[in-house]
Write a protein that holds these residues in place. Structure first.
Motif, PDB file in Angstrom:
ATOM      1  N   GLY A 167      18.885 -73.154  26.797  1.00 39.94           N
ATOM      2  CA  GLY A 167      17.721 -72.814  27.603  1.00 39.94           C
ATOM      3  C   GLY A 167      17.254 -73.969  28.470  1.00 39.94           C
ATOM      4  O   GLY A 167      17.918 -74.992  28.617  1.00 39.94           O
ATOM      5  N   LEU A 168      16.055 -73.808  29.018  1.00 38.79           N
ATOM      6  CA  LEU A 168      15.498 -74.796  29.934  1.00 38.79           C
ATOM      7  C   LEU A 168      15.165 -76.114  29.257  1.00 38.79           C
ATOM      8  O   LEU A 168      15.072 -77.133  29.904  1.00 38.79           O
ATOM      9  CB  LEU A 168      14.245 -74.230  30.613  1.00 38.79           C
ATOM     10  N   GLY A 169      14.959 -76.101  27.971  1.00 38.50           N
ATOM     11  CA  GLY A 169      14.680 -77.318  27.244  1.00 38.50           C
ATOM     12  C   GLY A 169      13.226 -77.728  27.327  1.00 38.50           C
ATOM     13  O   GLY A 169      12.422 -77.102  28.011  1.00 38.50           O
ATOM     14  N   VAL A 170      12.913 -78.786  26.609  1.00 41.54           N
ATOM     15  CA  VAL A 170      11.561 -79.337  26.599  1.00 41.54           C
ATOM     16  C   VAL A 170      11.640 -80.807  26.945  1.00 41.54           C
ATOM     17  O   VAL A 170      12.688 -81.443  26.831  1.00 41.54           O
ATOM     18  CB  VAL A 170      10.883 -79.147  25.223  1.00 41.54           C
ATOM     19  N   SER A 171      10.518 -81.353  27.346  1.00 44.37           N
ATOM     20  CA  SER A 171      10.460 -82.762  27.712  1.00 44.37           C
ATOM     21  C   SER A 171      10.054 -83.582  26.491  1.00 44.37           C
ATOM     22  O   SER A 171       9.104 -83.246  25.792  1.00 44.37           O
ATOM     23  CB  SER A 171       9.449 -82.960  28.840  1.00 44.37           C
ATOM     24  N   ILE A 220      15.433 -82.067  26.903  1.00 49.47           N
ATOM     25  CA  ILE A 220      16.456 -81.831  25.886  1.00 49.47           C
ATOM     26  C   ILE A 220      16.385 -80.373  25.422  1.00 49.47           C
ATOM     27  O   ILE A 220      15.320 -79.782  25.400  1.00 49.47           O
ATOM     28  CB  ILE A 220      16.281 -82.824  24.705  1.00 49.47           C
ATOM     29  N   ASN A 221      17.526 -79.817  25.100  1.00 50.09           N
ATOM     30  CA  ASN A 221      17.610 -78.474  24.529  1.00 50.09           C
ATOM     31  C   ASN A 221      18.565 -78.528  23.342  1.00 50.09           C
ATOM     32  O   ASN A 221      19.197 -79.562  23.095  1.00 50.09           O
ATOM     33  CB  ASN A 221      18.028 -77.443  25.583  1.00 50.09           C
ATOM     34  N   PRO A 222      18.678 -77.451  22.561  1.00 49.59           N
ATOM     35  CA  PRO A 222      19.561 -77.494  21.399  1.00 49.59           C
ATOM     36  C   PRO A 222      21.019 -77.819  21.720  1.00 49.59           C
ATOM     37  O   PRO A 222      21.689 -78.500  20.944  1.00 49.59           O
ATOM     38  CB  PRO A 222      19.429 -76.087  20.800  1.00 49.59           C
ATOM     39  N   ALA A 235      18.515 -88.815  31.976  1.00 44.94           N
ATOM     40  CA  ALA A 235      19.567 -88.605  30.976  1.00 44.94           C
ATOM     41  C   ALA A 235      20.880 -89.199  31.451  1.00 44.94           C
ATOM     42  O   ALA A 235      21.607 -89.818  30.668  1.00 44.94           O
ATOM     43  CB  ALA A 235      19.730 -87.113  30.692  1.00 44.94           C
ATOM     44  N   ASN A 236      21.185 -89.044  32.737  1.00 44.50           N
ATOM     45  CA  ASN A 236      22.414 -89.623  33.278  1.00 44.50           C
ATOM     46  C   ASN A 236      22.404 -91.141  33.149  1.00 44.50           C
ATOM     47  O   ASN A 236      23.418 -91.747  32.799  1.00 44.50           O
ATOM     48  CB  ASN A 236      22.602 -89.224  34.739  1.00 44.50           C
ATOM     49  N   VAL A 281      14.692 -80.282  16.689  1.00 47.50           N
ATOM     50  CA  VAL A 281      13.453 -79.787  16.087  1.00 47.50           C
ATOM     51  C   VAL A 281      12.458 -79.360  17.164  1.00 47.50           C
ATOM     52  O   VAL A 281      11.861 -78.289  17.090  1.00 47.50           O
ATOM     53  CB  VAL A 281      12.826 -80.866  15.165  1.00 47.50           C
ATOM     54  N   VAL A 282      12.295 -80.191  18.179  1.00 46.09           N
ATOM     55  CA  VAL A 282      11.304 -79.926  19.227  1.00 46.09           C
ATOM     56  C   VAL A 282      11.687 -78.730  20.090  1.00 46.09           C
ATOM     57  O   VAL A 282      10.833 -77.946  20.496  1.00 46.09           O
ATOM     58  CB  VAL A 282      11.109 -81.186  20.103  1.00 46.09           C
ATOM     59  N   SER A 283      12.969 -78.569  20.378  1.00 43.83           N
ATOM     60  CA  SER A 283      13.401 -77.521  21.302  1.00 43.83           C
ATOM     61  C   SER A 283      13.858 -76.243  20.604  1.00 43.83           C
ATOM     62  O   SER A 283      14.305 -75.313  21.263  1.00 43.83           O
ATOM     63  CB  SER A 283      14.524 -78.039  22.198  1.00 43.83           C
TER      64      SER A 283
END
Length: 128
Positions: free
Chosen positions: A34-38, A45-47, A106-107, A25-27
């Motif tokens: 893409g670059l994603g959002v924080s 995170i990205n789709p 994330a890792n 939803v956010v990204s």
């Protein structure tokens, strides 16, 4: 206790599905890879990553709802998947082809999920 695999599957599966849905939803609209959002300044995170988290979390969640045997199997395989994702992320942090926007945070989350899922999938509720 004969339910460790199912409880861990329900909890981790729900958390990863929720994280994936929120991330989706956010990204949304930023390009699939893409670059994603924080999210809260903690994880990017990205789709593409969101879909992967929904698929892995949904697998563990569904297996936990089906049976103990399915839960053990799914926990072990998805735990292995998170382990692979963690190792791949070690090589992708920073470089340009990082289509899953994997970061060191994330890792760490993927390695922790891997350790938990592999521990219960391979060690808990073993058939007698």
């Amino acid at each position: 206790m004969r339910v460790a695999n199912r409880v861990v599957g329900l909890v981790t599966g729900s958390l990863f599905v929720l994280l994936g849905l929120v991330g989706l939803v956010v990204s949304w609209g930023g390009g699939f890879a893409g670059l994603g959002v924080s999210l809260g300044g903690v994880i990017a995170i990205n789709p593409a990553l969101s879909v992967m988290l929904i698929a892995l979390g949904g697998t563990v969640l569904a297996a936990a709802l089906v049976s103990l045997r399915a839960s053990r199997t799914a926990n072990a395989w998805v735990g292995f998947g998170f382990l692979v994702l963690g190792f791949v992320g070690l090589f992708l942090v920073g470089p340009e082809p990082n289509v899953l926007v994997l970061t060191s945070t994330a890792n760490a989350i993927h390695f922790a999920a891997s350790a938990l899922l592999l521990a219960v999938g391979l060690g808990a509720n073993r058939p007698s």
